[in-house]
Design a protein around this motif. Structure first.
Motif, short mmCIF file in Angstrom:
data_model
loop_
_atom_site.label_atom_id
_atom_site.label_comp_id
_atom_site.label_asym_id
_atom_site.label_seq_id
_atom_site.Cartn_x
_atom_site.Cartn_y
_atom_site.Cartn_z
N GLU A 86 0.29 -11.68 -9.31
CA GLU A 86 -0.47 -11.33 -8.10
C GLU A 86 -0.61 -12.55 -7.18
O GLU A 86 -0.44 -12.43 -5.96
N VAL A 87 -0.88 -13.72 -7.78
CA VAL A 87 -1.05 -14.94 -6.98
C VAL A 87 0.27 -15.33 -6.32
O VAL A 87 0.29 -15.75 -5.16
N GLU A 88 1.37 -15.14 -7.04
CA GLU A 88 2.70 -15.43 -6.50
C GLU A 88 2.96 -14.54 -5.27
O GLU A 88 3.40 -15.03 -4.23
N SER A 89 2.61 -13.27 -5.40
CA SER A 89 2.86 -12.37 -4.28
C SER A 89 1.92 -12.68 -3.10
O SER A 89 2.30 -12.60 -1.94
N LEU A 90 0.68 -13.12 -3.41
CA LEU A 90 -0.24 -13.54 -2.34
C LEU A 90 0.31 -14.76 -1.61
O LEU A 90 0.25 -14.85 -0.38
N LYS A 91 0.87 -15.69 -2.40
CA LYS A 91 1.44 -16.91 -1.80
C LYS A 91 2.55 -16.55 -0.83
O LYS A 91 2.68 -17.14 0.24
N ASN A 92 3.37 -15.57 -1.23
CA ASN A 92 4.47 -15.12 -0.36
C ASN A 92 3.96 -14.53 0.95
O ASN A 92 4.67 -14.49 1.93
N GLN A 93 2.69 -14.07 0.92
CA GLN A 93 2.09 -13.54 2.15
C GLN A 93 1.27 -14.62 2.87
O GLN A 93 0.52 -14.34 3.79
N GLY A 94 1.36 -15.86 2.36
CA GLY A 94 0.65 -16.98 2.99
C GLY A 94 -0.81 -17.10 2.57
O GLY A 94 -1.59 -17.80 3.21
N VAL A 95 -1.21 -16.38 1.51
CA VAL A 95 -2.61 -16.45 1.06
C VAL A 95 -2.70 -17.35 -0.16
O VAL A 95 -1.95 -17.17 -1.13
N ARG A 96 -3.59 -18.33 -0.13
CA ARG A 96 -3.76 -19.20 -1.29
C ARG A 96 -5.16 -19.05 -1.86
O ARG A 96 -6.08 -18.63 -1.16
N VAL A 97 -5.27 -19.41 -3.13
CA VAL A 97 -6.58 -19.31 -3.80
C VAL A 97 -6.93 -20.69 -4.32
O VAL A 97 -6.10 -21.35 -4.95
N GLU B 247 -13.41 -24.08 4.28
CA GLU B 247 -12.70 -22.80 4.38
C GLU B 247 -11.68 -22.57 3.27
O GLU B 247 -11.58 -21.46 2.74
N HIS B 248 -10.93 -23.62 2.90
CA HIS B 248 -9.85 -23.38 1.93
C HIS B 248 -10.37 -23.24 0.49
O HIS B 248 -9.62 -22.86 -0.39
N VAL B 249 -11.67 -23.53 0.27
CA VAL B 249 -12.25 -23.33 -1.07
C VAL B 249 -12.76 -21.89 -1.17
O VAL B 249 -13.66 -21.49 -0.45
N ASN B 250 -12.15 -21.12 -2.08
CA ASN B 250 -12.54 -19.70 -2.22
C ASN B 250 -13.64 -19.49 -3.25
O ASN B 250 -14.44 -18.58 -3.14
#
Ligand code: NAP
Length: 278
Positions: free
Chosen positions: A21-32, A88-91
């Motif tokens: 899931e995280v890999e696919s989020l990264k591909n959409q430019g979303v990081r955790v 902001e970048h800290v989730n």
């Protein structure tokens, strides 16, 4: 012989699902990104913090470590939490507990922004859990629900008894079992006739914090037994609140210690981190 509920295998399965899931989020430019704050250098806390960092690295969640000295003031810790709330970048923000005696843990938990409360300890997360709203779930009880579901154990209509009423295990466990339509009883140190009550349980969840306290006389033939406890026995080997060697002869399914509930807690923390961006 009881079915062994394998927390190591199930937690690995969850971590692999999260990794994809995280890999696919990264591909959409979303990081955790998870910020982990540790105060002092208690060896047990250091092990927990390192395990959390390792799990983040495996899944692809970024982690930032903040190591503060034992004597840090409450004010300094609170101001770090407030700064991370605004970053902001800290989730997700996790403050490793316990904290030194001069720091008010409740105050720290309440200062973490509810949207970044990946431990699920903030009163807002607890409230959401009880009224059935979406939110961060306390990791150990959420892990137990996953263990039961992924082992094919039905909860609907079942009699579930929880021994222990702590804010991090017993109480949220009750809320999650109610969500699954179980009939729930919580026992604690003032409970009368504990054995009678635990003998009613189709599913017995033990979070007492007393080494090998629950023997076979507390368990109904064929019950499912979940052991949250974590201790060292006289040979320095890990063991739980349940006398495993005797209870496994009576139970239909049981979690071992180690390798039962323990690994699930971190897997569910990772799930909460990903939940921040879902
Ligand atoms: P806790 O805060 O110490 O709470 C213990 C609970 O057990 C209390 O509600 C207490 O009742 C009850 N209790 C104590 N003696 C009892 C007795 N003789 N009969 C009935 N109830 C009794 O403990 P916790 O934080 O929930 O943790 C419990 C255990 O789980 C510990 O061994 C801890 O190390 C372990 N743990 C493991 C994980 C994991 O990831 N594997 C996570 C969290 C905790 P009162 O409320 O009346 O005092």
């Amino acid at each position: 012989m009881a079915q062994l509920i394998d927390g190591k295998r199930i937690s690995q399965q969850i971590k692999d699902e999260l990794k994809a899931e995280v890999e696919s989020l990264k591909n959409q430019g979303v990081r955790v990104c998870l910020a982990v704050i540790q105060v002092g250098s208690d060896p047990a806390s250091t092990v927990y913090v390192n395990n959390k960092k390792k799990a983040c690295a495996y899944i692809g969640i970024e982690s930032e470590a903040y190591e503060l000295p034992e004597e840090v003031s409450e004010e300094e810790l609170l101001s770090l939490v407030e700064r991370l709330n605004q970053t902001e970048h800290v989730n997700g923000i996790l403050v490793q507990l316990p904290l030194p005696a001069h720091i008010d843990e409740d105050k720290v938990i309440k200062t973490i922004c509810a949207d970044k409360d990946v431990d699920g300890f903030h009163p807002q997360s607890v409230g959401r859990l009880w009224i059935g709203e979406k939110g961060f779930l306390s990791c150990t009880p959420a892990g137990i629900i996953q263990l039961l579901k992924r082992s094919g154990i039905e909860l609907d209509g079942k009699e579930c008894v929880i021994v222990g009423r702590s804010n991090i295990v017993g109480k949220p466990m009750a809320a999650l079992l109610l969500r699954e339509n179980a009939t729930v009883t919580i026992a604690h140190s003032h409970t009368k006739n504990l054995k009678e009550i635990t003998n009613r349980a189709d599913v017995l969840i033990v979070a007492i914090g007393k080494r090998q306290f629950i023997g076979p006389e507390y368990v109904k033939e064929g019950a499912v037994v979940i052991d949250v406890g974590m201790h060292r026995d006289e040979n320095n080997k890990l063991c739980g609140d349940v006398l495993f060697s005797e209870v496994e002869k009576k139970a239909s399914a049981i979690t071992p210690v180690p390798g039962g509930v323990g690994p699930m807690t971190i897997a569910m923390l990772m799930n909460n981190c990903v939940e921040t961006v879902r």
